[in-house]
Enzyme design. Structure first.
Site, PDB file in Angstrom:
ATOM      1  N   ARG A   1       0.987  -1.386  -0.032  1.00 58.08           N
ATOM      2  CA  ARG A   1       0.068   0.151   0.091  1.00 58.08           C
ATOM      3  C   ARG A   1       0.937   1.263   0.041  1.00 58.08           C
ATOM      4  NH1 ARG A   1      -2.112  -3.691   3.614  1.00 58.08           N
ATOM      5  NH2 ARG A   1      -4.044  -4.468   3.180  1.00 58.08           N
TER       6      ARG A   1
ATOM      7  N   LYS B   1      -1.618  -2.677   8.196  1.00 61.56           N
ATOM      8  CA  LYS B   1      -2.859  -2.449   8.870  1.00 61.56           C
ATOM      9  C   LYS B   1      -2.852  -3.109  10.436  1.00 61.56           C
ATOM     10  CE  LYS B   1      -6.008  -0.933   5.089  1.00 61.56           C
ATOM     11  NZ  LYS B   1      -7.286  -1.175   4.324  1.00 61.56           N
TER      12      LYS B   1
ATOM     13  N   HIS C   1      -2.984   3.833  -5.756  1.00 66.39           N
ATOM     14  CA  HIS C   1      -3.245   2.592  -5.636  1.00 66.39           C
ATOM     15  C   HIS C   1      -3.431   1.742  -6.683  1.00 66.39           C
ATOM     16  CE1 HIS C   1      -4.872   0.092  -2.260  1.00 66.39           C
ATOM     17  NE2 HIS C   1      -5.763  -0.061  -3.037  1.00 66.39           N
TER      18      HIS C   1
ATOM     19  N   ARG D   1      -0.977  -1.168  -6.826  1.00 64.87           N
ATOM     20  CA  ARG D   1      -1.155  -2.166  -6.103  1.00 64.87           C
ATOM     21  C   ARG D   1      -2.084  -3.095  -6.741  1.00 64.87           C
ATOM     22  NH1 ARG D   1      -1.346  -4.401  -0.686  1.00 64.87           N
ATOM     23  NH2 ARG D   1      -3.283  -4.806   0.199  1.00 64.87           N
TER      24      ARG D   1
ATOM     25  N   HIS E   1      -3.458  -9.177   2.905  1.00 64.87           N
ATOM     26  CA  HIS E   1      -4.962  -9.541   3.233  1.00 64.87           C
ATOM     27  C   HIS E   1      -5.303 -10.148   4.418  1.00 64.87           C
ATOM     28  CE1 HIS E   1      -6.349  -7.962  -1.097  1.00 64.87           C
ATOM     29  NE2 HIS E   1      -6.036  -7.172  -0.394  1.00 64.87           N
TER      30      HIS E   1
ATOM     31  N   TYR F   1      -9.372 -10.119  -7.488  1.00 67.87           N
ATOM     32  CA  TYR F   1      -8.101 -10.392  -8.605  1.00 67.87           C
ATOM     33  C   TYR F   1      -8.263 -11.557  -9.486  1.00 67.87           C
ATOM     34  CZ  TYR F   1      -6.460  -6.262  -5.772  1.00 67.87           C
ATOM     35  OH  TYR F   1      -6.335  -5.245  -5.070  1.00 67.87           O
TER      36      TYR F   1
END
Length: 357
Positions: free
Chosen positions: A205, A231, A298, A301, A324, A333
């Site tokens: 990210r 995150k 973004h 990514r 993720h 994806y």
């Protein structure tokens, strides 16, 4: 301390009062592990306690807190800013007149054209704010309860409305990388080339790239291991071939004003912003002659993840590479996995040939 819901002379001023109190509440309840400038946050808190005269000034305080390193505050505030900007045009005489019907009407007008993910964020932000009001207002020993749930709000379409990510094809990636090599930026060319290449080659990210310190990148044979703070303050490692970024990493100017050791900093020693990175992505895309509906950083990514799945057909690999938490997040994806659709097209073509003959 609790206050009457209509604590000021008009709805606009009352809403501003509560919005400022809510922002102050969020500033002190969000995670501060990324906080870089405690003095800036203290200054914002002090000014919030003294009252905020305008929505623009409150917006500026939120940005100050975000720039100080308090992540997430804009996510809660920005939808409420949009809500406020619309609410003030409604002829209501009390905050008590706000109900789910009115909120749904305003949400419908301010979320048009947004993705489902953004609409969900707006919904959560609104629900949290009015839940805060439920608990904080009181007059004559009684509180007005909004009880906003927005369970029937039709702004969210669910999985069927999920938008496909914008990404570059393999040919476009080659042109993009060539454009990076040929680019001449006004300031700190090596720094700008390095951050773009790290993102496109690892899929991290933009916020993760901006958090990188020089010590987070270390050699492992022909590879660089890059330690990512992701995150939720979780950590993971991504890898990239050394030769892909080593010349830029060796040449990047180290600005010792930045005592924390962050890699991507401006001439004043502060970290770059996501908006700045998106601007240089747009410059390189323009130079490469690539046009996309979404030209932000973004998209790099999304490109990494799309091409990774296309070449490996391994969804777990995509999940691990992108960090993720859920495999379901990575499933988007698989959008171009169209081998079976090609077979269907061939079958129809064969049937058509049989009819023609």
């Amino acid at each position: 301390m609790k206050y009457p819901l209509d604590c000021e002379e008009d709805v606009k001023t009352s809403f501003m009062f509560w919005l400022a109190r809510y922002v102050k509440f969020k500033l002190n309840s969000l995670s501060n592990k990324e906080l870089r400038d405690p003095h800036a946050l203290s200054s914002v808190n002090y000014r919030l306690a003294r009252g905020v005269p305008s929505i623009d000034e409150l917006d500026g305080m939120v940005k100050e807190a975000r720039n100080a390193g308090l992540t997430g505050v804009s996510t809660y505030f920005n939808p409420l800013r949009k809500f406020y900007d619309t609410l003030i045009y409604y002829p209501i005489g009390s905050l008590k007149q706000i109900d789910e019907e009115l909120i749904s009407e305003i949400l419908a007008s301010i979320t048009g054209g947004l993705s489902d993910a953004s609409r969900k964020n707006y919904r959560i932000s609104i629900i949290n704010f009015f839940s805060f009001l439920d608990k904080q207002n009181e007059e004559d020993g009684k509180a007005h309860v909004f009880d906003i749930g927005l369970k029937n709000w039709q702004g969210i379409t669910g999985n069927s409305g999920t938008k496909l990510p914008e990404y570059m094809s393999e040919d476009e990636v080659k042109r993009f990388l060539q454009a990076i090599d040929e680019a001449e930026f006004k300031n700190n060319t090596n720094r700008n080339k390095l951050i773009l290449k790290i993102i496109i080659f690892t899929g991290i990210r933009v916020s993760e790239a901006l958090n990188l310190k020089r010590k987070d990148i270390y050699e492992d044979g022909e590879l660089y291991n890059i330690r990512i703070r992701a995150k939720g303050n979780k950590y993971r490692v991504v890898m990239v071939k050394r030769y892909l970024i080593e010349p830029y990493l060796d040449a990047i100017a180290i600005n010792y004003i930045n005592k924390e050791g962050y890699l991507f900093i401006n001439k004043k020693g502060g970290r770059l912003t996501q908006a700045y990175v998106s601007r240089i992505v747009e410059q390189v895309l323009f130079k490469a002659g690539i046009r996309k509906a979404k030209n932000g950083a973004h998209m790099l990514r999304h490109t990494f993840a799309t091409l990774l799945y296309k070449n490996q057909k391994d969804l777990v690999l995509v999940q691990e590479a992108l960090g993720h938490a859920s495999l379901n997040t990575s499933r988007i994806y698989t959008h171009f996995n169209n081998e079976k659709l090609k077979i269907a097209a061939e079958v129809v073509a064969e049937i058509n040939e049989g009819v023609s003959s």
